[in-house]
Design an enzyme around this catalytic site. Structure first.
Site, mmCIF file in Angstrom:
data_model
loop_
_atom_site.group_PDB
_atom_site.id
_atom_site.type_symbol
_atom_site.label_atom_id
_atom_site.label_comp_id
_atom_site.label_asym_id
_atom_site.label_seq_id
_atom_site.Cartn_x
_atom_site.Cartn_y
_atom_site.Cartn_z
ATOM 1 N N ALA A 165 2.019 -0.340 -4.724
ATOM 2 C CA ALA A 165 1.511 0.784 -5.505
ATOM 3 C C ALA A 165 0.153 0.383 -6.076
ATOM 4 O O ALA A 165 -0.167 -0.811 -6.146
ATOM 5 C CB ALA A 165 2.494 1.087 -6.626
ATOM 6 N N GLY A 173 5.515 -1.436 -3.296
ATOM 7 C CA GLY A 173 5.733 -0.080 -2.792
ATOM 8 C C GLY A 173 5.500 0.018 -1.292
ATOM 9 O O GLY A 173 6.071 0.886 -0.624
ATOM 10 N N GLU A 218 8.686 -0.966 0.198
ATOM 11 C CA GLU A 218 9.664 0.096 -0.105
ATOM 12 C C GLU A 218 9.472 1.277 0.836
ATOM 13 O O GLU A 218 10.431 1.860 1.340
ATOM 14 C CB GLU A 218 9.523 0.529 -1.570
ATOM 15 C CG GLU A 218 9.964 -0.572 -2.522
ATOM 16 C CD GLU A 218 9.722 -0.229 -3.983
ATOM 17 O OE1 GLU A 218 8.569 0.015 -4.349
ATOM 18 O OE2 GLU A 218 10.703 -0.194 -4.743
ATOM 19 N N GLU A 262 6.704 -7.572 -7.348
ATOM 20 C CA GLU A 262 6.534 -6.884 -8.641
ATOM 21 C C GLU A 262 6.831 -7.757 -9.854
ATOM 22 O O GLU A 262 6.157 -7.644 -10.880
ATOM 23 C CB GLU A 262 7.430 -5.635 -8.697
ATOM 24 C CG GLU A 262 6.964 -4.490 -7.825
ATOM 25 C CD GLU A 262 7.550 -4.525 -6.419
ATOM 26 O OE1 GLU A 262 7.994 -5.610 -5.981
ATOM 27 O OE2 GLU A 262 7.574 -3.479 -5.765
#
Ligand code: 3H9
Length: 708
Positions: free
Chosen positions: A63, A107, A110, A130
């Site tokens: 992200a 992300g 993911e 993360e």
């Protein structure tokens, strides 16, 4: 759909390409673009599969980390997040093949797991890093990863944050195929092979979720490890809780819990500090008065003068990065001893599994021992690492000036001395710079790069760039006694000693700072570094001390008794043959006696006072350093402390920590210490100003346009 995401077609396969340089961060706009493209491809009857690939140098590095600050400061309204978008991808009726090169992180991984298949180039990396930012995967990562790789590996990846290679991912079932040649072509072939076959949704794959008994021991071991290896950090424990939820709850409920834990972490001071540190580490590489285009000098070979602890370690650093190194000593026994130490250090890395024997053999080949300066004319850079004394350093630099080729960089590994005076021993001060490595040089990430008055921009830019190649974090600092790290460490350790002299036990001082998060307490650190180092420096500079100003004395007394620390088997603590510290009540008693004799009133000291005295001593000196223009910004100081002094990363560094506490509070406390303990605690003017203006160090715009 905008330029960030492109939808094209190769016959019957849709290709979605993400283009958000430099690392294809998954910003909200990118995620939206992907979903629109997927929807479009899903509706197209002529499309039987979808390939999702990253443009540029990587797949998706996660992200967009910049968004997090906007969310926590309330600048950005929070949407539903990535989770529903990933469900849409997973639910699409055509197989989605995710093609990975570079990194699929956070992300990015993911998203890849919401696809139905993954292919990757062999050198790709996959991970959920993360936790290192103080958060946890927030888009179903903790729920989908155990379904693909099993519980134990998922816990490890989510709680420790280290990436795995594509090869390992293949073995674990996270990747379905490695593509050796053209990734897109390989992904297209793969998608045609699987098109039309039933697609599996990751969230519905439950066969790797294990059984309660096995899982219980996995989670217990992971928590135990997190408590020791990531002491004080909340995100690893939250990540473990989230993966555990995957084994106990439905996918949907697991995602809800993950979201809650993600939010707890995101809004914590820890994640703010770690995100600041992430960007700070990149910011320190940018030097305002040295343009990005500054020409770099070629550095392909180096020489190191001095094969002692530092010189030997520095030679290893260069050899590890593939540079041929000439290693010079003054005489045969010293050279022999230096080489033997290098070999011993390499062997212990092999034993611990950190390096392979082959790697070590190759590196040793790169280190060429010598007793003369004969070949110095051929090298591009010299790092001097002789004994810390000005006369000797000047003699070495005079010699280097005579033998080195024009344009070679002449660097000193001094930790305290005046780099301009060292440069004055040469006819080319433009070529002279400080490269202050930290011990053990082959392990510690920090490199203080000390800019002399005359150091050229090319030399500075080259050393900054070189630090990256060496796997170090290079921070540019100005020339002053002790530079940044050691200059601040002086007042920190001074206060630690004062506290002991005022009545705190040695172990209570160490414990308070260890509990604060420091890698080691200040007394144990002194023992490790050698108490005699400071003792000798204090003796040399005694004439500079202001008469009547309080000075710590206990450490000097210990040195007079031959207690230099670990190297003599005793210092503040006693040490066994494995260098494990053992409390020595005799030292506490001796200090009590000396303090009484010196008339120092004895009292009980709380751990809060211990922490404030030591940490605010760092902060006040750091403020002076900022004010004097020894660094450009507070982040320079913080990155130094995080990488060279064991300051807890989740507190962001001393200056960031002070900002978090509030500079008005810090200023008030320092003013109290000033009243109680006198002029050593005079608040730095910039601290006073910022406190009065309600500002932070991070906001401080440097008013000077040049570094000191
Ligand atoms: C996440 O994904 C949470 C999810 O669970 C979703 C929750 C809902 N965002 O490091 P470099 C910038 S959290 C924004 O010098 P390298 C970086 O600042 C994220 N910016 O290159 C730099 O900018 P500048 C999880 C990012 O080749 C430039 O890109 N992901 C991001 O040495 C180049 O970076 C991570 O924690 C980002 N995600 O290393 C991975 N990543 O040029 C973080 C980089 O202006 N990133 N930038 O200074 C990395 O580990 C490294 O950047 C990487 C490349 C290994 C990818």
């Amino acid at each position: 759909m905008d330029d960030l995401v492109q939808l094209t077609k190769d016959k019957d396969v849709a290709i979605i390409t993400i283009n958000n340089p430099p690392v294809n961060a998954l910003s909200p706009a990118v995620a939206q673009g992907i979903v629109q493209a997927i929807e479009q491809a899903g509706k197209d009857d002529g499309t039987k599969a979808v390939v999702l690939i990253g443009g540029g140098r990587t797949f998706i590095a996660g992200a967009d980390i910049k968004e997090f600050g906007k969310i926590t400061s309330g600048k950005t309204q929070r949407g539903a997040g990535l989770l529903p978008l990933l469900l849409q991808i997973e639910d699409v009726r055509k197989p989605v093949v995710v093609a990975i090169h570079g990194s699929a992180f956070g992300g990015g991984l993911e998203l890849a797991m919401a696809g139905h298949h993954r292919v990757a180039v062999p050198n790709a990396q996959l991970g959920q890093p993360e936790v290192k930012l103080g958060i946890i995967p927030g888009a179903g990562g903790t729920q989908r990863l155990p379904r693909l790789v099993g519980v134990a590996k998922a816990v490890e990846m989510c709680a420790e944050g280290n990436p795995i290679s594509a090869q390992e991912a293949l073995k674990l079932g996270l990747v379905d195929r490695l593509i050796e040649d053209d990734l897109l072509a390989g992904a297209l072939d793969f998608s045609r092979e699987i098109a039309g076959k039933p697609t599996l949704k990751t969230r519905e794959r439950n066969n790797k979720l294990g059984n309660p008994e096995q899982n219980a021991s996995v989670f217990a071991a992971a928590r135990e490890k997190a408590h020791t290896k990531q002491r004080g950090m909340m995100s690893p424990l939250a990540a473990i809780d989230a993966v555990e939820a995957a084994t106990r709850l439905s996918f949907e409920e697991g995602c809800q819990l993950e979201r809650k834990l993600f939010d707890d972490c995101l809004f914590s001071d820890q994640s703010k500090a770690l995100i600041y540190a992430f960007f700070g580490e990149r910011e320190v590489a940018k030097i305002p008065d040295i343009p990005k285009e500054t020409a770099l000098l070629p550095v392909n070979s180096v020489a190191v003068v001095g094969a002692g602890t530092m010189g030997g370690g520095i030679a290893m650093v260069f050899a590890n990065a593939g540079f041929p190194v000439l290693l010079k000593e003054a005489d045969e026994p010293a050279l022999h001893h230096g080489l033997a130490t290098i070999q011993k250090n390499y062997q212990s890395s092999v034993k611990r599994g950190r390096l392979t024997q082959r790697f070590v053999d190759e590196r040793l080949q790169l280190i060429k021992p010598t007793l003369s300066y004969d070949d110095f004319g051929k090298v591009d850079m010299v790092v001097e690492a002789v004994f810390e004394g000005m006369a000797l350093k000047k003699e070495v630099f005079g010699q280097l000036d005579r033998v080195c080729r024009p344009g070679a960089i002449l660097a000193s590994n001094t930790s305290t001395l005046d780099i301009d005076e060292i440069a004055s021993a040469t006819s080319r001060p433009v070529a002279v710079i400080g490269t202050h490595f930290f011990s053990p040089a082959n392990i510690m990430r920090l490199l203080e790069i000390v800019r002399g008055k005359a150091s050229s921009k090319e030399v500075i830019a080259t050393c900054m760039q070189l630090s990256k190649k060496l796997g170090k974090v290079g921070v540019l600092v100005g020339n002053c006694r002790g530079f940044v790290g050691n200059r601040m460490f002086g007042p920190y350790r001074r206060e630690a000693q004062f506290l002991v002299e005022e009545g705190a036990s040695i172990e209570s001082v160490d414990k308070a700072l260890f509990d604060f998060g420091m890698a080691m307490g200040p007394m144990a650190t002194g023992d490790l570094a050698g108490l005699d180092v400071g003792w000798r420096i204090r003796k040399e500079y005694r004439h500079l001390e202001k008469p009547g100003l309080r000075q710590p004395f206990a450490e000097d007394r210990l040195c007079e008794l031959g207690r230099y620390g670990q190297k003599t088997g005793a210092g503040w603590y006693k040490y066994d043959e494995n260098r494990r510290p053992i409390l020595d009540p005799e030292v506490n008693e001796m200090v009590r006696r000396w303090a009484r004799e010196a008339g120092i009133p004895q009292r009980k000291l709380s751990s809060e006072e211990i922490v404030d005295r030591c940490i605010y001593a760092l902060v006040n000196e750091g403020a002076r350093i900022l004010e004097e223009g020894i660094v450009w910004r507070a982040a320079d100081i913080d990155i130094i402390y995080l990488n060279g002094y064991g300051f807890p990363a989740y507190r962001g560094g001393p200056m960031w920590y002070a900002d978090t506490v509030g500079l008005d509070k810090v200023y008030r406390r320092i003013s109290e210490f000033h009243q109680q303990h006198g002029e050593l605690w005079e608040p730095a003017p910039v601290l006073k100003r910022l406190a009065e203006e309600g500002k932070t160090f991070a906001e401080l715009n440097r008013e000077q346009t040049v570094m000191a």
